[in-house]
Scaffold this active site. Structure first.
Site, PDB file in Angstrom:
ATOM      1  N   ASP A 166       0.885  -0.982  -0.616  1.00  0.00           N
ATOM      2  CA  ASP A 166      -0.140   0.246  -0.324  1.00  0.00           C
ATOM      3  C   ASP A 166       0.604   1.370  -0.062  1.00  0.00           C
ATOM      4  OD1 ASP A 166       0.673  -0.421   2.912  1.00  0.00           O
ATOM      5  OD2 ASP A 166      -0.782   0.273   3.651  1.00  0.00           O
ATOM      6  N   ASP A 205      -6.555   0.243   5.941  1.00  0.00           N
ATOM      7  CA  ASP A 205      -6.979   0.093   7.416  1.00  0.00           C
ATOM      8  C   ASP A 205      -8.513   0.822   6.750  1.00  0.00           C
ATOM      9  OD1 ASP A 205      -4.741  -1.409   7.783  1.00  0.00           O
ATOM     10  OD2 ASP A 205      -4.613  -0.370   9.172  1.00  0.00           O
ATOM     11  N   SER A 262      -7.693  -2.332  15.052  1.00  0.00           N
ATOM     12  CA  SER A 262      -9.175  -1.609  16.113  1.00  0.00           C
ATOM     13  C   SER A 262      -8.630  -0.158  16.162  1.00  0.00           C
ATOM     14  CB  SER A 262      -8.001  -2.438  17.378  1.00  0.00           C
ATOM     15  OG  SER A 262      -7.119  -1.539  17.800  1.00  0.00           O
ATOM     16  N   TYR A 279       9.384  -1.899   9.831  1.00  0.00           N
ATOM     17  CA  TYR A 279       8.067  -0.848   9.356  1.00  0.00           C
ATOM     18  C   TYR A 279       8.786  -0.130   8.172  1.00  0.00           C
ATOM     19  CZ  TYR A 279       3.587   0.914   7.418  1.00  0.00           C
ATOM     20  OH  TYR A 279       3.759   1.761   6.265  1.00  0.00           O
TER      21      TYR A 279
END
Ligand code: ADP
Ligand code: MG
Length: 454
Positions: A96, A237, A192, A286
């Protein structure tokens, strides 16, 4: 005591006298304790066990364990009740931020937010799952402090971030009394955090009349997470939580933000297994991966001047030019180039209803995340290996950024329950860890579940 697919609506039915004879005669009832189970059968079994507990044991369960005791939540007592789902990514991992296509689905694990508008400029937020609350002034969002001058708790940064970015864009924004609770496991890669952002953004969109569609809402939320919370996430997300479609995966082109829903075969269950390994190395890992990808683009551009990101590199061009990269850049970039291609192939498979081929692509995706992108863990590999060997499983892979979190498997519905038991068992035997496993459906994106009639 009972089981239900929608605990809040059920509680409200009891209190309106439309639930059961007992509660009709004995209302109002208060929701003092609940548990979430992976499926209906397990919930019914658990209900029988709880029913047989003696009074003392029940009391202890409700009042003796503050970790699982939650305060009452009756969303229908408030004017607005918003639901925002978590998400799982079926394919297209770590692409992404490389302009690649992703294939997530919103899942039936959700953030529930209820709120009333306030006349002043205060956000009074109650995080029921953490039994914490805070009061924030809309005039002090920049400082990230509450009305007493204390730093905001981490969880409050998400709703405060939405309010902050809205102010930056000069959108009207109301003070609110809001309570929220979610059954999306926190920090295990099912977003979440995005569900919380998207839920609060949808609340204010409704309250203050923001003229944004769901994609624009997702972008607003991503900006809040990047700029206010300080997490450098992509858009997937928030996109999935905002745009989910029942029974469908979402093909989302992160380069030009085009998207479309694609049907998943109805006889296939999405089974998510939480390894319970938390993503401790995720931030630096990351960022390193992102840097390697950027370096690879800069180097490959010398021979391929038209590329802007790794999505623009074909498999052929990559094989011709990959000699230019150092071994780490090579591995990272190869994963991204091939993963983008896998998503395109997966779309073809879905259009032909070929779920076997889709499953194979998931397996390849996991192998690549393990060997080339190096974001797997032994526990995730264990879950994937056990899953792939079980009857009815089309394919399994780690999902989310890796370094812990969850795996996702596509499983023939009639095998799903057995699959869950065996996966749980096998994982426990191999690692000693009790995995949480959820059978999920692809579901609708953020929406106003209920609004008090005016
Ligand atoms: P995830 O993969 O679940 O999105 P993140 O680390 O991005 O993991 O976000 C988790 C954070 O989001 C939590 O640490 C907390 O601050 C916030 N959060 C998520 N769900 C809740 C909840 N139900 N109540 C309060 N805070 C929550
Ligand atoms: Mg998150």
């Amino acid at each position: 005591m009972g089981w239900t697919m929608d605990i809040f609506r059920r509680t409200s039915q009891h209190n309106r006298g439309t639930g059961a004879r007992y509660t009709k005669m004995n209302s109002p009832v208060e929701l003092v304790y609940w548990e979430t189970q992976s499926d209906k059968k397990t919930a019914q079994k658990r209900e029988l066990v709880l029913k047989k507990l003696g009074h003392n044991k029940k009391h202890q369960l409700i009042y003796g364990n503050p970790k699982i005791m939650k305060p009452a939540f009756d969303p229908f007592q408030y004017e607005y009740y918003i639901v925002a789902p978590g998400r799982v990514n079926l394919l297209g991992e770590h692409v992404d931020y490389n302009g690649g296509p992703v294939l997530p689905a919103a899942i039936d694990r959700q953030m529930n937010i209820s709120a009333n508008p306030r006349k002043d400029n205060i956000l009074h937020l109650k995080a029921l799952d953490l039994t914490e609350e805070t009061w924030i002034s809309l005039d002090q969002l920049d400082e990230k402090i509450d009305v007493n001058g204390n730093p905001l708790p981490d969880w409050a940064l998400y709703p405060a971030g939405i309010a902050w970015i809205a102010q930056k864009r000069s959108y009207p924004i109301s003070g609110v009394d809001a309570i929220f609770t979610s059954n999306i496991p926190i920090g295990s890669g099912l977003s979440s955090s995005a569900a919380m952002e998207v839920g609060f953004a949808a609340l204010w969109r409704e309250l203050d009349g923001w003229k944004l569609d769901n994609l624009e809402l997702a972008i607003l939320c991503q900006q809040a997470e990047n700029q206010y919370v300080g997490v450098n996430c992509g858009l997937m997300d928030q996109f999935a939580s905002a745009n989910g479609v029942v029974g469908s995966a979402l093909y989302f082109n992160t380069n030009n933000l085009d998207w479309k829903a694609v049907n998943l075969p109805p006889s296939v269950s999405i089974v998510i297994a939480d390894s319970k390994k938390r993503r401790s190395l995720s931030t630096s890992g990351y960022n390193d991966r992102r840097t390697s990808c950027e370096e690879a683009v800069a180097i490959l551009k010398q021979n391929l001047p038209s590329i802007n990101n790794l999505r623009d590199v074909t498999i052929h061009d990559f094989s011709q030019n990959s000699y230019m990269l150092n071994p780490i850049q090579f591995k990272r970039a190869r994963h991204v180039v091939e993963e983008c291609h896998r998503v395109d192939q997966a779309m073809e498979s879905l259009s032909k209803n070929d779920i076997i081929q889709f499953g194979e692509l998931m397996k390849q995706g996991h192998q690549s995340l393990k060997d080339l992108y190096e974001v797997s863990l032994p526990e995730l590999d264990t879950l994937v290996n056990i899953a792939n060997a079980l009857p009815g499983c089309f394919g399994a892979r780690l999902t989310g950024a890796g370094f812990g979190g969850c795996t996702v498997s596509l499983v023939e519905e009639k095998h799903a329950k057995n699959f869950v038991e065996q996966l749980k068992d096998g994982y426990k035997k191999a690692t000693g860890i009790e995995a949480d496993i959820y059978i999920c459906k692809a579901t609708q994106g953020v929406h106003v579940e209920w609004r008090k009639p005016s």
